[in-house]
Design a protein around this motif. Structure first.
Motif, short mmCIF file in Angstrom:
data_model
loop_
_atom_site.label_atom_id
_atom_site.label_comp_id
_atom_site.label_asym_id
_atom_site.label_seq_id
_atom_site.Cartn_x
_atom_site.Cartn_y
_atom_site.Cartn_z
N ARG A 4 -32.04 -4.89 49.37
CA ARG A 4 -32.92 -4.96 50.52
C ARG A 4 -33.92 -3.80 50.57
O ARG A 4 -35.09 -3.99 50.83
CB ARG A 4 -32.07 -4.95 51.80
CG ARG A 4 -32.13 -6.33 52.48
CD ARG A 4 -31.54 -6.27 53.84
NE ARG A 4 -32.55 -6.06 54.86
CZ ARG A 4 -32.25 -5.82 56.13
NH1 ARG A 4 -30.98 -5.68 56.49
NH2 ARG A 4 -33.20 -5.69 57.02
N SER A 6 -34.93 -2.09 48.09
CA SER A 6 -35.93 -2.33 47.04
C SER A 6 -36.97 -3.34 47.51
O SER A 6 -38.15 -3.19 47.26
CB SER A 6 -35.22 -2.83 45.78
OG SER A 6 -36.11 -3.54 44.98
N ASN A 7 -36.47 -4.36 48.21
CA ASN A 7 -37.40 -5.38 48.72
C ASN A 7 -38.40 -4.79 49.71
O ASN A 7 -39.56 -5.15 49.70
CB ASN A 7 -36.62 -6.51 49.40
CG ASN A 7 -36.22 -7.56 48.37
OD1 ASN A 7 -36.68 -7.49 47.23
ND2 ASN A 7 -35.36 -8.49 48.77
N GLU A 9 -39.32 -1.73 49.78
CA GLU A 9 -40.24 -0.91 48.98
C GLU A 9 -41.32 -1.79 48.34
O GLU A 9 -42.51 -1.51 48.40
CB GLU A 9 -39.42 -0.18 47.89
CG GLU A 9 -40.25 0.64 46.91
CD GLU A 9 -41.08 1.73 47.57
OE1 GLU A 9 -40.72 2.17 48.68
OE2 GLU A 9 -42.14 2.10 47.00
N LYS A 10 -40.85 -2.92 47.76
CA LYS A 10 -41.76 -3.85 47.09
C LYS A 10 -42.80 -4.40 48.08
O LYS A 10 -43.99 -4.47 47.79
CB LYS A 10 -40.94 -4.99 46.52
CG LYS A 10 -41.72 -5.89 45.55
CD LYS A 10 -40.79 -6.90 44.93
CE LYS A 10 -41.55 -8.00 44.23
NZ LYS A 10 -40.65 -9.06 43.74
N MET B 136 -38.76 -9.89 40.81
CA MET B 136 -38.74 -8.70 39.98
C MET B 136 -38.62 -7.42 40.80
O MET B 136 -39.26 -7.28 41.85
CB MET B 136 -40.01 -8.64 39.13
CG MET B 136 -39.82 -7.83 37.88
SD MET B 136 -41.25 -8.03 36.83
CE MET B 136 -40.99 -9.66 36.23
N GLN B 137 -37.77 -6.56 40.26
CA GLN B 137 -37.59 -5.27 40.91
C GLN B 137 -38.75 -4.35 40.55
O GLN B 137 -39.39 -4.50 39.51
CB GLN B 137 -36.28 -4.63 40.44
CG GLN B 137 -35.05 -5.44 40.78
CD GLN B 137 -34.87 -5.61 42.29
OE1 GLN B 137 -34.87 -4.63 43.04
NE2 GLN B 137 -34.69 -6.83 42.76
N ASN B 138 -38.97 -3.40 41.44
CA ASN B 138 -40.05 -2.44 41.21
C ASN B 138 -39.95 -1.73 39.88
O ASN B 138 -40.94 -1.50 39.19
CB ASN B 138 -40.06 -1.38 42.33
CG ASN B 138 -41.05 -1.80 43.41
OD1 ASN B 138 -41.78 -2.77 43.22
ND2 ASN B 138 -41.06 -1.10 44.52
N ALA B 184 -48.56 -6.82 42.62
CA ALA B 184 -47.14 -6.64 42.35
C ALA B 184 -46.78 -5.17 42.21
O ALA B 184 -45.61 -4.80 42.34
CB ALA B 184 -46.76 -7.40 41.08
N PHE B 307 -41.68 -13.07 48.95
CA PHE B 307 -42.67 -12.44 48.09
C PHE B 307 -43.56 -13.48 47.43
O PHE B 307 -44.73 -13.26 47.24
CB PHE B 307 -41.97 -11.58 47.01
CG PHE B 307 -41.39 -10.33 47.59
CD1 PHE B 307 -42.21 -9.40 48.23
CD2 PHE B 307 -40.03 -10.08 47.53
CE1 PHE B 307 -41.67 -8.25 48.77
CE2 PHE B 307 -39.51 -8.93 48.07
CZ PHE B 307 -40.32 -8.00 48.70
#
Lengths: 650, 374
Positions: A4, A6-7, A9-10, B136-138, B184, B307
């Motif tokens: 979460r 990370s999400n 952050e994204k 996708m992760q950062n 992204a 996303f």
């Protein structure tokens, strides 16, 4: 949780990046807006001009030439309606087929066809081809009948120069034609140079071009990218050139021209006070209307190769020896200088006893001689012997002073006709300068009877005669009507001047001096009167050379002087043969001359007649003058009325 | 509670209708209406071939847009790669069986429409990349492996499109792809590097271009080089826009286009015609309508949690901006002439289809913004 975090952050990264992108977009949007502002607001004018340049194309239309009228406002050169056939090339599918159809309808010959194809090569695919620029009404109406069958054909009504009195006026007015390279150098033509423009080629048409030409018009059309006309946007109408009014009376001119029919020669008629040229005929003539649309080769050859030289205006560009018509002036000069006593008798004894000088013999024209002659009789009967002697006593230089003063040796109409000739009044100085030879007395002697070096134009003789007939006053000859020259004022001025006689400084008239128009040119009025009286005798008294051509009616009574000018020297043998005119080659026959003024009482008109190779002046030229004088005097009243109308309206 | 929200899958039709972005639809209708008048004007005020066709296509694709808006966003997500693959296959078919027109092979004959697959590819690449970065992760995003994959995904269609040849569309495809990569979160340094590389390699690229493309680029730097040839279009376009002035020459009164000085006036140069007839004010209004349209799509992105939807909306908005910018900058003489249509305004079925398709996906994001994806 990591997921979460990370999400989140994204999500933040995406949002941040989006804002950066949005900021960039805003900048770009601002950039585009400023560019639009630049083009549409700041530089608008520049692009508007470019757009108009793109969309509008100008076609210049030829101006309407000014009309030329005679003294009675009759049109001598006008712009007539003509019928033309134009072909819009972009509407024609098969050019050859279309031309073939047209050929059959309006009868084009091979030469026309070749010209049309040549013309077409120079045009662009959207241009208009002028198939025929002067169609007859019959062909034009026939064409209209078949019009629907010919794609792109457009019948057009246009105007073109037309001379209603064609041959009768051509030498005065001239004619028009397409502008040549030399014409284009003239300023007024260069400014107006438009396809289809006709310019003056000779005469008044050429010399008065700046008045006649007018100003071209402009038709603005909207065109598309390939140059095709879409619609007419505006039309600045062409301005017509100014009207030119001549002093010429077309009726008199026509009559004079008719009198010269089948002859080569000239007739000039002038008002002896106002200097108005009433008629100036030259023969043979040609039709100026043939030149308007380009003369064809055959007609041109015919005109050009005519031995009688129809292209030359003989009144101003023909040079002749004046012959005996020069005698009144010689007599006047001798009287003015006092080198002769008019009562002195001189014996003329005919061909057997000619006048001799240093071994050379000079004959009188009269085979059997005149007997004892005094001056008046010598003029009246045109005795050559008397004039040989008088000329010898006078001298050529004194004679030349008077001859020049009365209008010989210089152009009469100056700028109106480029082809006008100056003529020649010889003098000892002239001979030294021009021929590098000294003068011989024998040349003076033949000069006395108007032969030798002296050369005059018919108009000069008319002017000379006019200026003697009006009592010796200088006049201003003109052919374009001039309102500032008023008959009444001139009359008053002369009457006033006549009262002052016996000038103390009269001798100044014996030198070369500048004389203003309407000023006196003589020393003693009696001398003029003497000459005029002698001329009266020549026409109206028995033994006068033109006695057979007189009028007894005082209204038409005139005085004149005949002249027969030798074309070449007569040999002794020929003199003995005494051939009849019909036995001499045309080329070798004498020129017949006559000068006259009428009416004798209160003279008003001066006339000069020259018939080339016409034989004797009394037989050929004087009868012509007689007929014309009646016509001129008959028209005097109506001309006077017109003069009053003109002065009142001015 | 949280799970409950995400598990709401059954939307009633009424709820769907309620969540439609009507303002966006209004904008599309407005731009569409303007486009019909503009095309009508290119035909000199006659309701004939182009106007008729344009109106039919506009109506047809507008209905399609509304219908496809109800396709679940998850469906798009699931079939994203398939869509991309479908686009590539179509491009390959064009390569072999395409219709050639004016020197390039871009179209497939579908009887009712000449489809330009490269136009579809413009949308497909956005959908594809949105899915690619959805999960996708950062950390992964920055790795070389995941950097290389999307670049290959861009290069394949771009190569196929350039070889048609159609530089304009290839640039738009690459630009749309790059926009998603940017969003992204790929490190800025890569963008800096690649920009530098592009600049360095530009002379080589230009030397490899087709002669007509080369002359277009040279002409861009100096339009007067060949005013009747390559420079003609841009000079005439500038004259048309410039002479429009503040308020324009008036509807149906644009002389530059009416008198056929403007080339391609119903496709790439439609903005020129509009600008000539309606002037600075009209141009700004039209550009603002596009700006509002883009804003509405970005707004949809913000309303979404997934996303995929977000990336799609932001990406599509950026792509739309790119289309408008490239076209307008081109006709204003700010960019070289690369054939690229103005969205909705330009005459052309494929372009219209792809824009309507893109809009319907964005609308689907709006309608199904609460739906859980995968």
């Amino acid at each position: 949780m990591l997921n979460r975090g990370s999400n989140i952050e994204k999500s933040r990264v995406i949002t941040r990046r989006l804002f950066i992108l949005a900021a960039a977009k805003l900048c770009i949007f601002a950039g585009i807006t400023s560019r639009l502002y630049n083009l549409q607001i700041s530089d608008r004018e520049k692009y508007e001009i470019l757009s108009d340049k793109n969309r509008l194309r100008e076609w210049k239309t030829p101006p309407q030439r000014g009309i030329i009228v005679d003294y009675f406002n009759k049109a001598l050169a006008k712009n007539d309606r003509i019928f033309q056939l134009h072909l819009a090339l972009d509407e024609v599918k098969d050019f050859n087929k279309t031309i073939f159809k047209i050929k059959n309808i309006i009868d084009l010959n091979d030469f026309d066809l070749r010209t049309i194809y040549k013309k077409k090569e120079k045009l662009k695919s959207w241009d208009t081809l002028v198939v025929s620029d002067n169609l007859s009404w019959e062909k034009f109406s026939k064409l209209n009948l078949y019009l629907h069958e010919i794609e792109g054909a457009k019948p057009v009504l246009s105007t073109s120069r037309y001379y209603p009195y064609s041959n009768d006026m051509v030498h005065i007015i001239g004619y028009v034609g397409d502008a040549s390279l030399a014409d284009i150098e003239k300023k007024e033509i260069k400014e107006n140079l438009v396809p289809g423009l006709k310019v003056g080629k000779s005469g008044i048409e050429s010399s008065q071009e700046n008045l006649l030409i007018g100003k071209y018009g402009i038709k603005r059309y909207e065109v598309n990218a390939s140059g095709k006309r879409i619609s007419q946007v505006n039309y600045i109408k062409e301005t017509q050139g100014k009207q030119i009014k001549l002093t010429v009376d077309i009726e008199a001119q026509k009559f004079a021209q008719k009198l010269l029919n089948d002859k080569a020669g000239s007739i000039c008629v002038m008002d002896i006070y106002t200097g108005e040229i009433i008629a100036m005929a030259s023969s043979p003539t040609y039709d100026p209307n043939k030149f308007t649309h380009g003369i064809n080769k055959k007609d041109w050859k015919k005109i050009k190769n005519n031995p009688l030289k129809p292209l030359i205006n003989k009144s101003i560009a023909g040079l002749y020896s004046p012959g005996s018509t020069f005698k009144p002036l010689v007599a006047l000069a001798a009287l003015e200088f006092g080198t002769i006593n008019p009562e002195k008798p001189i014996l003329c004894r005919g061909h057997k006893h000619p006048y001799e000088l240093y071994g050379a013999k000079y004959h009188c024209w009269k085979k059997n001689g005149h007997g004892y002659m005094r001056l008046r009789n010598a003029i009246k009967q045109s005795c050559d012997i008397y004039f040989y002697e008088m000329a010898r006593l006078l001298g050529v230089d004194r004679l030349s002073v008077i001859a020049k003063r009365y209008g010989l040796g210089s152009k009469v109409l100056n700028d109106i006709y480029i082809e006008e000739k100056k003529g020649l009044v010889p003098s000892t100085i002239w001979k030294k300068n021009a021929l590098e030879q000294s003068w011989y007395l024998g040349e003076t002697v033949i000069n006395g009877i108007g032969q030798g070096y002296i050369q005059v134009t018919p108009l000069q003789m008319c002017l000379m005669n006019a200026q003697i007939a009006n009592g010796g006053y200088k006049i201003k000859p003109h052919i374009i009507n001039d309102q500032s020259i008023k008959f009444n004022e001139i009359q008053e001025k002369i009457q006033k001047d006549l009262k002052i006689q016996n000038l103390s400084n009269g001798n100044k008239f014996l030198k070369e001096i500048e004389i203003q128009p309407f000023d006196r040119m003589y020393k003693n009025n009696a001398n003029i009167k003497f000459v005029l009286d002698a001329m009266f005798g020549s026409t109206n008294e028995l033994y006068g050379t033109s006695f057979n051509s007189r009028y007894n009616d005082l209204k038409y009574q005139f005085a004149g002087k005949t002249g027969t000018s030798q074309v070449r020297r007569i040999t002794e043998k020929e003199r003995e043969l005494d051939l009849d005119i019909s036995q001499i080659d045309y080329k070798n026959r004498d020129h017949a001359l006559y000068i006259a003024f009428a009416p004798y009482k209160n003279p008003r008109y001066s006339i000069s007649v020259i018939i080339e190779h016409g034989g004797s002046g009394s037989k050929t030229a004087a009868p012509i003058a007689k007929k014309l004088i009646k016509k001129i005097i008959d028209r005097h009243e109506i001309r006077n009325q017109m003069r009053n109308i003109n002065t009142n309206s001015a | 509670m949280l799970t409950e929200r995400f598990q709401v899958t059954g939307y009633s039709f009424f709820e769907k209708l309620k969540s439609i972005d009507y303002f966006l639809i209004l904008l599309v209708i407005l731009i569409g209406a303007i486009s019909v008048f503009a095309i009508y004007s290119t035909e000199g005020g006659k309701f004939s071939y182009y106007t008729k066709n344009h109106l039919i296509r506009l109506s047809l694709f507008f209905v399609l847009f509304l219908v496809l808006s109800f396709v679940k966003i998850s469906t798009w997500y699931r079939n994203a790669y398939l869509f991309y693959l479908f686009g590539i296959v179509l491009l390959l078919i064009v390569l072999f069986f395409g219709i050639t027109a004016s020197g390039s092979k871009r179209w497939l004959d579908l009887y009712f429409l000449n489809l330009q697959p490269s136009e579809l590819m413009k949308i497909a690449i956005i959908v594809c990349f949105s899915r690619y970065y959805h999960r996708m992760q950062n950390i992964d995003i920055q790795s070389y492996k995941f950097l290389l994959q999307p670049i290959i995904l861009i290069i394949i269609p771009c190569y196929l499109v350039i070889s048609q040849p159609d530089l304009g569309t290839a640039i738009l495809i690459a630009g749309s792809g790059a926009a998603i990569i940017w969003l992204a979160g790929i490190n800025i340094k890569y963008f800096v590097y690649s920009s530098l590389m592009l600049i360095v390699s530009l002379p080589f690229v230009i030397s490899m271009l087709e002669p007509y493309q080369k002359s277009r680029i040279l002409t861009f730097f100096n339009p007067d080089r060949d005013p009747l040839g390559a420079g003609y279009q841009i000079i005439q376009s500038k004259i048309a826009i410039g002479s429009g002035g503040l308020l324009g020459k008036g509807f149906l009164k644009g002389t530059q286009s009416y008198l056929e000085f403007l080339p391609e006036k119903h496709t790439d140069f439609i903005f020129t015609l509009f600008s000539e007839e309606f002037g600075f004010v009209g141009s700004i209004v039209l550009l603002l309508l596009y700006a509002l349209l883009i804003y509405r799509i970005i707004r949809i992105g913000f309303l979404n949690r997934s996303f995929f939807s977000r990336l799609y909306c932001f990406g599509f908005a950026s792509a739309l901006f790119l289309y408008v910018f490239v076209n307008v900058a081109m006709v204003l003489g700010l960019l070289p002439i690369v054939g690229s249509p103005l969205p909705i305004m330009s005459y052309g079925g494929s372009s219209m289809l792809s824009i309507m398709l893109g809009l319907s996906i964005a609308m689907s994001c709006k309608i199904y913004n609460q739906e859980q994806i995968a």
